[in-house]
Design a protein around this motif. Structure first.
Motif, mmCIF file in Angstrom:
data_model
loop_
_atom_site.group_PDB
_atom_site.id
_atom_site.type_symbol
_atom_site.label_atom_id
_atom_site.label_comp_id
_atom_site.label_asym_id
_atom_site.label_seq_id
_atom_site.Cartn_x
_atom_site.Cartn_y
_atom_site.Cartn_z
ATOM 1 N N PRO A 1 2.736 -13.258 -8.623
ATOM 2 C CA PRO A 1 1.578 -12.778 -9.414
ATOM 3 C C PRO A 1 1.505 -11.169 -8.984
ATOM 4 O O PRO A 1 2.071 -10.577 -8.008
ATOM 5 N N SER A 2 0.783 -10.490 -9.835
ATOM 6 C CA SER A 2 0.535 -9.034 -9.579
ATOM 7 C C SER A 2 -0.446 -8.825 -8.471
ATOM 8 O O SER A 2 -0.525 -7.713 -7.632
ATOM 9 N N THR A 3 -1.045 -9.982 -8.072
ATOM 10 C CA THR A 3 -2.203 -9.606 -6.732
ATOM 11 C C THR A 3 -1.262 -9.849 -5.547
ATOM 12 O O THR A 3 -1.734 -9.421 -4.312
ATOM 13 N N HIS A 4 0.213 -9.759 -5.513
ATOM 14 C CA HIS A 4 0.992 -9.429 -4.280
ATOM 15 C C HIS A 4 2.124 -8.474 -4.509
ATOM 16 O O HIS A 4 2.476 -8.365 -5.660
ATOM 17 N N ALA B 1 21.725 -10.759 7.850
ATOM 18 C CA ALA B 1 20.900 -10.429 9.001
ATOM 19 C C ALA B 1 20.208 -9.173 9.017
ATOM 20 O O ALA B 1 20.837 -8.038 9.018
ATOM 21 N N GLY B 2 18.932 -9.391 9.561
ATOM 22 C CA GLY B 2 18.057 -8.151 9.598
ATOM 23 C C GLY B 2 17.223 -7.893 8.662
ATOM 24 O O GLY B 2 16.158 -7.283 8.818
ATOM 25 N N LEU B 3 17.703 -8.134 7.447
ATOM 26 C CA LEU B 3 16.874 -7.993 6.205
ATOM 27 C C LEU B 3 15.712 -8.978 6.268
ATOM 28 O O LEU B 3 15.907 -10.085 6.365
ATOM 29 N N THR B 4 14.270 -8.504 6.016
ATOM 30 C CA THR B 4 13.237 -9.144 6.000
ATOM 31 C C THR B 4 12.497 -8.979 4.494
ATOM 32 O O THR B 4 12.371 -7.975 4.198
ATOM 33 N N ILE B 5 12.168 -9.941 3.871
ATOM 34 C CA ILE B 5 11.466 -10.067 2.536
ATOM 35 C C ILE B 5 10.025 -10.533 2.980
ATOM 36 O O ILE B 5 9.634 -11.509 3.732
ATOM 37 N N LEU B 6 9.132 -9.685 2.506
ATOM 38 C CA LEU B 6 7.637 -9.900 2.265
ATOM 39 C C LEU B 6 7.252 -10.043 1.178
ATOM 40 O O LEU B 6 7.240 -9.340 0.194
ATOM 41 N N ILE B 7 6.091 -11.127 0.816
ATOM 42 C CA ILE B 7 5.449 -11.186 -0.178
ATOM 43 C C ILE B 7 3.949 -10.891 0.364
ATOM 44 O O ILE B 7 3.368 -11.965 0.900
ATOM 45 N N VAL B 8 3.138 -9.995 0.249
ATOM 46 C CA VAL B 8 1.963 -9.419 0.443
ATOM 47 C C VAL B 8 0.867 -9.671 -0.110
ATOM 48 O O VAL B 8 1.278 -8.801 -1.113
ATOM 49 N N ARG B 9 -0.286 -10.239 -0.007
ATOM 50 C CA ARG B 9 -1.223 -10.087 -0.998
ATOM 51 C C ARG B 9 -2.023 -8.742 -0.957
ATOM 52 O O ARG B 9 -2.075 -8.195 0.306
ATOM 53 N N ASN B 10 -2.464 -8.172 -1.931
ATOM 54 C CA ASN B 10 -2.683 -6.728 -2.154
ATOM 55 C C ASN B 10 -3.734 -6.324 -1.121
ATOM 56 O O ASN B 10 -3.943 -5.229 -0.603
ATOM 57 N N ASP B 11 -4.714 -7.207 -0.809
ATOM 58 C CA ASP B 11 -5.955 -6.929 0.120
ATOM 59 C C ASP B 11 -5.618 -6.609 1.580
ATOM 60 O O ASP B 11 -6.165 -6.471 2.345
ATOM 61 N N CYS B 12 -4.113 -7.113 1.936
ATOM 62 C CA CYS B 12 -3.662 -7.122 3.163
ATOM 63 C C CYS B 12 -2.955 -5.876 3.554
ATOM 64 O O CYS B 12 -2.533 -5.669 4.600
ATOM 65 N N LEU B 13 -2.763 -4.880 2.259
ATOM 66 C CA LEU B 13 -2.018 -3.583 2.712
ATOM 67 C C LEU B 13 -3.287 -2.554 2.984
ATOM 68 O O LEU B 13 -3.984 -1.837 2.298
ATOM 69 N N VAL B 14 -3.654 -2.472 4.441
ATOM 70 C CA VAL B 14 -4.726 -1.923 4.812
ATOM 71 C C VAL B 14 -4.355 -0.698 5.568
ATOM 72 O O VAL B 14 -3.050 -0.819 6.185
ATOM 73 N N ASP B 15 -5.084 0.244 5.964
ATOM 74 C CA ASP B 15 -4.990 1.276 6.647
ATOM 75 C C ASP B 15 -5.004 1.055 7.969
ATOM 76 O O ASP B 15 -6.069 0.606 8.455
ATOM 77 N N VAL B 16 -3.587 0.935 8.687
ATOM 78 C CA VAL B 16 -3.972 0.366 10.077
ATOM 79 C C VAL B 16 -4.799 1.413 11.181
ATOM 80 O O VAL B 16 -5.143 0.694 12.215
ATOM 81 N N ASP B 17 -4.753 2.355 11.007
ATOM 82 C CA ASP B 17 -5.255 3.718 11.593
ATOM 83 C C ASP B 17 -6.829 3.478 11.368
ATOM 84 O O ASP B 17 -7.649 3.495 12.646
#
Length: 332
Positions: free
Chosen positions: A50-53, A178-194
């Motif tokens: 979905p567009s939420t990710h 090997a080495g490639l990683t695929i992520l499906i991340v919910r949009n609210d988890c895209l945070v400014d880590v600093d």
């Protein structure tokens, strides 16, 4: 050489008529940028993301994500979930319970206020009694559910994908190198880590920050290169048949005293069927006989032992039938 092999061979030397191979072309080039976008679209379409990710691509494999997202609640059903929980414990998280099977829904107990809970793809199904208890997810809050789909990614649909905060998968099992990683991340988890660190959160390496990867269109640094994806609904049906045939042969062998499954019935993986061959020297005999017939790499993972029959997307039904026939004919 079949047409698929010829096409992949061409990619190695002449990607998109550039005269440059896919492994060496600049990841900033318009051809490769378009390739990444096309791959993202294929994953979105096949898995109904979905567009939420966000769909992201990075490096480090599933193991790298053990460090990127140490979580609180784990259910240990195998060597990889054990490895993930050990890394989380190093980084200040992890509450675990170990099983030799996939627990029933009634056996799950979440922490009172879990930061995150993690499960592996072997039991992320929507209907089986031996599965993650989606029915027990709280309805009044967004529990950050994290799932490692490295073994089964793109082998069948992902149930209730929108309920996940994060899905990660090493691509090497079914769709890429090997080495490639695929992520499906919910949009609210895209945070400014600093900004989060300034508020007291643990520091996160910038290359592991999902917002950094997303803002750069998965091209923050040079990525691994993936292969073309197949149809997940098709593979889901094929892989179900393959697994059922192997497990039928295994159960017949158990009844005859030839084999012993390493997990309880109903908890087995579709991608890796693990079992012991009973009797002195029987395992070595089984492996040697299989190799004589061209069936290799059946020795189990060093942490588990025994036999491991892998059934990833690249394994055909005809190849599966060969190992089924061998399993049924094998005798000590």
């Amino acid at each position: 050489m079949n047409q698929s092999s010829k096409k992949h061979q061409k990619l190695c030397f002449d990607f998109e008529a550039t005269g440059i191979g896919i492994a060496e072309i600049s990841h900033r080039s318009k051809e490769f940028t378009a390739f990444v976008k096309k791959t993202e679209t294929l994953i979105r379409t096949q898995l109904n993301v979905p567009s939420t990710h966000h769909v992201l691509f990075t490096q480090g494999g599933g193991t790298g994500q053990f460090s990127a997202v140490p979580v609180l609640d784990y259910v240990l059903t195998g060597s990889w979930s054990k490895k993930a929980s050990e890394e989380a414990r190093r980084l200040g998280g992890s509450r675990c319970k170990t099983f030799t099977r996939i627990p029933a829904h009634s056996e799950y107990t979440f922490s009172p206020d879990p930061a995150q809970s993690m499960a592996s793809s072997s039991h992320m199904t929507a209907s089986s009694p031996a599965s993650f208890p989606f029915d027990r997810l709280p309805t009044d809050t967004l529990l950050p559910l994290v799932a490692d789909y490295s073994s089964s990614f793109m082998s069948r649909p992902i149930p209730r994908l929108a309920d996940h905060a994060l899905i990660f998968a090493g691509a090497q099992k079914n769709i890429g190198p090997a080495g490639l990683t695929i992520l499906i991340v919910r949009n609210d988890c895209l945070v400014d880590v600093d900004a989060a660190a300034a508020l007291g959160a643990a520091p996160v390496p910038v290359s592991m920050a999902y917002k950094t990867i997303a803002d750069a269109g998965s091209l923050y640094n040079t990525p691994s290169r993936s292969q073309k994806l197949g149809g997940v609904e098709y593979y889901g049906q094929v892989n179900k048949r393959k697994a059922e045939n192997i497990y039928d042969a295994l159960r017949d062998g158990e009844a005859k005293g030839v084999y012993r499954a390493k997990v309880e019935q109903g908890s087995g993986s579709w991608m890796n069927v693990v079992f012991d061959v009973l009797g002195d020297g029987a395992e070595a005999k089984f492996i040697a006989g299989a190799e004589q017939q061209g069936m290799k790499a059946l020795k189990g993972h060093r942490s588990v032992g025994g036999i491991r029959v892998s059934l990833y997307n690249a394994i055909t039904e005809e190849q599966t039938d060969r190992i089924v026939t061998y399993m049924r004919q094998f005798s000590i």
